[in-house]
Write a protein that holds these residues in place. Structure first.
Motif, short mmCIF file in Angstrom:
data_model
loop_
_atom_site.label_atom_id
_atom_site.label_comp_id
_atom_site.label_asym_id
_atom_site.label_seq_id
_atom_site.Cartn_x
_atom_site.Cartn_y
_atom_site.Cartn_z
N GLU A 243 0.81 -1.22 0.00
CA GLU A 243 0.00 0.00 0.00
C GLU A 243 0.85 1.27 0.00
OE1 GLU A 243 -4.07 -1.02 2.21
OE2 GLU A 243 -2.36 -1.00 3.57
N HIS A 244 0.15 2.41 -0.20
CA HIS A 244 0.79 3.71 -0.04
C HIS A 244 1.07 3.94 1.45
CE1 HIS A 244 0.30 5.16 -4.13
NE2 HIS A 244 -0.96 4.77 -4.12
N SER A 245 2.18 4.57 1.74
CA SER A 245 2.50 4.93 3.11
C SER A 245 1.87 6.28 3.45
CB SER A 245 4.01 5.00 3.31
OG SER A 245 4.60 3.74 3.10
N GLU A 246 1.61 6.50 4.73
CA GLU A 246 1.06 7.77 5.18
C GLU A 246 2.07 8.89 4.98
OE1 GLU A 246 -2.01 8.25 6.20
OE2 GLU A 246 -2.54 6.12 6.07
N ALA A 247 1.57 10.11 4.86
CA ALA A 247 2.44 11.25 4.58
C ALA A 247 3.50 11.44 5.65
CB ALA A 247 1.60 12.53 4.46
N ALA A 248 3.13 11.23 6.90
CA ALA A 248 4.07 11.48 8.00
C ALA A 248 5.02 10.31 8.23
CB ALA A 248 3.30 11.77 9.28
N ALA A 249 4.76 9.18 7.61
CA ALA A 249 5.56 7.98 7.86
C ALA A 249 6.88 8.02 7.10
CB ALA A 249 4.77 6.74 7.46
N ASP A 250 7.90 7.45 7.71
CA ASP A 250 9.19 7.26 7.05
C ASP A 250 9.17 5.85 6.48
OD1 ASP A 250 11.80 7.12 6.20
OD2 ASP A 250 12.64 6.90 8.22
N ASP A 251 8.50 5.72 5.33
CA ASP A 251 8.21 4.38 4.83
C ASP A 251 7.86 4.46 3.35
OD1 ASP A 251 7.89 1.68 4.88
OD2 ASP A 251 6.08 1.68 6.13
N MET A 252 7.86 3.29 2.71
CA MET A 252 7.52 3.26 1.29
C MET A 252 7.02 1.86 0.94
SD MET A 252 9.97 4.33 -1.93
CE MET A 252 11.02 2.87 -1.86
N GLY B 89 19.79 8.34 -1.92
CA GLY B 89 18.45 8.28 -1.35
C GLY B 89 18.48 7.83 0.10
N PHE B 90 19.18 6.73 0.37
CA PHE B 90 19.25 6.23 1.74
C PHE B 90 20.09 7.15 2.63
CE2 PHE B 90 17.87 2.17 -0.20
CZ PHE B 90 16.85 1.86 0.70
N ALA B 91 21.06 7.84 2.03
CA ALA B 91 21.88 8.77 2.81
C ALA B 91 21.06 9.97 3.29
CB ALA B 91 23.06 9.25 1.96
N LEU B 92 20.06 10.37 2.49
CA LEU B 92 19.23 11.52 2.86
C LEU B 92 18.01 11.13 3.69
CD1 LEU B 92 19.31 13.60 -0.46
CD2 LEU B 92 20.63 13.97 1.62
N ARG B 93 17.78 9.85 3.84
CA ARG B 93 16.62 9.40 4.60
C ARG B 93 16.59 9.93 6.04
NH1 ARG B 93 14.68 3.10 5.67
NH2 ARG B 93 12.69 3.65 6.68
N ILE C 278 11.49 8.88 4.08
CA ILE C 278 11.04 8.46 2.75
C ILE C 278 9.53 8.69 2.71
CG2 ILE C 278 10.88 6.57 1.09
CD1 ILE C 278 13.11 5.17 2.62
N SER C 279 9.08 9.50 1.77
CA SER C 279 7.64 9.76 1.66
C SER C 279 7.29 10.17 0.25
CB SER C 279 7.22 10.87 2.63
OG SER C 279 5.86 11.23 2.42
N LYS C 280 6.36 9.43 -0.35
CA LYS C 280 5.87 9.79 -1.67
C LYS C 280 5.01 11.06 -1.60
CE LYS C 280 2.62 8.49 -5.30
NZ LYS C 280 1.64 7.53 -5.78
N ILE C 281 4.13 11.12 -0.60
CA ILE C 281 3.20 12.23 -0.51
C ILE C 281 3.93 13.55 -0.31
CG2 ILE C 281 1.28 13.21 0.83
CD1 ILE C 281 0.27 10.40 1.23
N ARG C 282 5.02 13.52 0.47
CA ARG C 282 5.80 14.74 0.67
C ARG C 282 6.89 14.90 -0.38
NH1 ARG C 282 8.72 14.39 5.22
NH2 ARG C 282 8.19 12.22 5.70
N ALA C 283 7.06 13.89 -1.25
CA ALA C 283 8.07 13.91 -2.32
C ALA C 283 9.45 14.23 -1.78
CB ALA C 283 7.66 14.91 -3.40
N THR C 284 9.87 13.47 -0.77
CA THR C 284 11.16 13.72 -0.14
C THR C 284 12.33 13.31 -1.03
OG1 THR C 284 11.19 11.55 0.93
CG2 THR C 284 10.16 13.36 2.15
N PRO C 285 13.50 13.92 -0.83
CA PRO C 285 14.69 13.55 -1.62
C PRO C 285 15.03 12.07 -1.53
CG PRO C 285 15.07 15.64 -0.51
CD PRO C 285 13.76 15.11 0.02
#
Length: 400
Positions: free
Chosen positions: A42-51, A286-290, A295-302
């Protein structure tokens, strides 16, 4: 326009990669109809550090849009189209994607109470209008007026649907808004930026890679708080997804530009190694900036941008090896319509979901739960693709 190289006007691996990704997109978009879905799908929540898998499919699709771009532009150059003609085509495609995106986003937030038409009837008519406007009509001089008339009817239908639209809350209804651009709209903005960039940069690999790095850097800079001086323009003029969406697409453009550099020299193995290398670099950054923004799709994090870009490069390297080098293609035949009639494939489920809602059709809970439910959604995805192939042969196929 003669600076474009034309080692190949099409790669089967791109079509098959697109078809497989579209198959997954239909599958994950159907997960809402299930119960007991594993979290990793599933999609992860916006606040979650997950994917989850659902968070990967769309960025990979944007990557594929970029893969296709250099070949599409080069094809038009070979046919003799001028830079101006190609630019107009890019703008027309962008307009179509943005228009469809806005309508579909507002469809999600509309209500039926007090409207001239029920919500799901409105939705079916909306998709019908899309098909009337952007169907690939046969080149038959005797039916030109008929086909033009059908397109006009499609636009008039869109205008009618917009006129009767009501969204927001029943107590405080609102008209259509750009809440967000929707999947098609995000594709449209990313396509516009990257297509125009490639049109003017041509196949200058250094400049293409520089454009990709610019979008990546813009995304990181925004999260790092370095773009505060642009806050006054953010509401009116901004790079979609703070650079994340075109970063995916430009990564795909860079991959094809690399192919055009090495393939004529017979360096296919080197091309694969470069793709894998770029994929690893993206995963590392990507993992270095986590730790900074998660990690968040909704927030479009680096981190999301880096990890999904890395997946795009590495998975495409596999498809290129499997399809174009090993010539292993027959397994993908059932998915073929999703690779060549992607927009048609994407829109068909909207009609299906509207129809089953109108008629109250619902599968038994056992068919919508757990592993059986996942199999059901996989079958649904395959059926949508099969139906796409059937209606394509009947002369119904969207193209923008």
């Amino acid at each position: 326009m003669q600076n474009f190289k034309t080692p190949s006007l099409r790669l089967d691996s791109i079509d098959i990669f697109r078809a497989a990704t579209m198959f997954l997109m239909i599958f994950v978009n159907d997960l809402w109809s299930l119960e007991g879905v594993p979290k990793w799908l599933e999609h992860s929540e916006a606040a979650a550090d997950d994917m989850g898998l659902s968070d990967v499919v769309f960025p990979v699709f944007l990557f594929i849009v970029g893969l296709s771009l250099p070949f599409a532009v080069t094809n038009r150059v070979v046919k003799g189209d001028s830079q101006r003609t190609i630019l107009i085509h890019i703008l027309e495609r962008t307009f179509a994607l943005l228009l469809m995106g806005v309508f579909l986003v507002n469809y999600e937030s509309m209500f039926s109470e007090g409207m001239l038409l029920p919500k799901y009837v409105w939705g079916i008519l909306l998709i019908t209008a899309f098909f009337l406007i952007w169907n690939v009509y046969p080149k038959n001089p005797e039916k030109t007026k008929l086909f033009t008339g059908l397109k006009i009817i499609g636009y008039l239908l869109l205008a009618f649907l917009a006129a009767i639209y009501k969204g927001g809350e029943v107590a405080n209804p609102s008209w259509m808004e750009t809440h967000w651009w929707g999947i098609l709209g995000l594709i449209g903005w990313s396509y516009l930026l990257c297509a125009v960039a490639y049109l003017f940069l041509k196949d200058n690999l250094i400049l293409v890679v520089a454009a990709w790095i610019f979008f990546v850097a813009f995304n990181i800079a925004d999260f790092a708080g370095l773009l505060g001086f642009l806050d006054n323009t953010r509401e009116y003029f901004w790079i979609v997804g703070s650079g994340s969406m075109p970063a995916f697409t430009m990564a795909g453009v860079a991959a094809s530009a690399i192919y055009m550099k090495y393939q004529p020299k017979g360096k296919s193995q080197l091309f694969i190694l470069v793709l894998v290398g770029l994929g690893i670099i993206c995963l590392v950054y990507g993992f270095a900036l986590r730790p900074f923004w998660g990690i968040s799709k909704i927030r479009a994090t680096p981190a999301w941008v880096g990890i999904c870009s890395g997946i795009g490069f590495i998975v495409y390297a596999f498809f290129y090896w499997l399809v174009d080098i090993k010539n292993t293609k027959k397994w993908a035949l059932p998915l073929a319509p999703a690779g060549t009639a992607t927009l048609t494939c994407y829109l068909i489920p909207y009609i299906w979901y509207a129809v089953i809602t109108i008629f109250g059709i619902s599968l038994p809970p056992i068919v919508r739960t757990g592993m059986i439910g996942l199999v059901k959604s996989l079958i649904f995805s395959l059926l949508v693709i099969t139906l796409t192939g059937i209606i394509n042969r009947l002369g119904v196929k969207l193209k923008i």
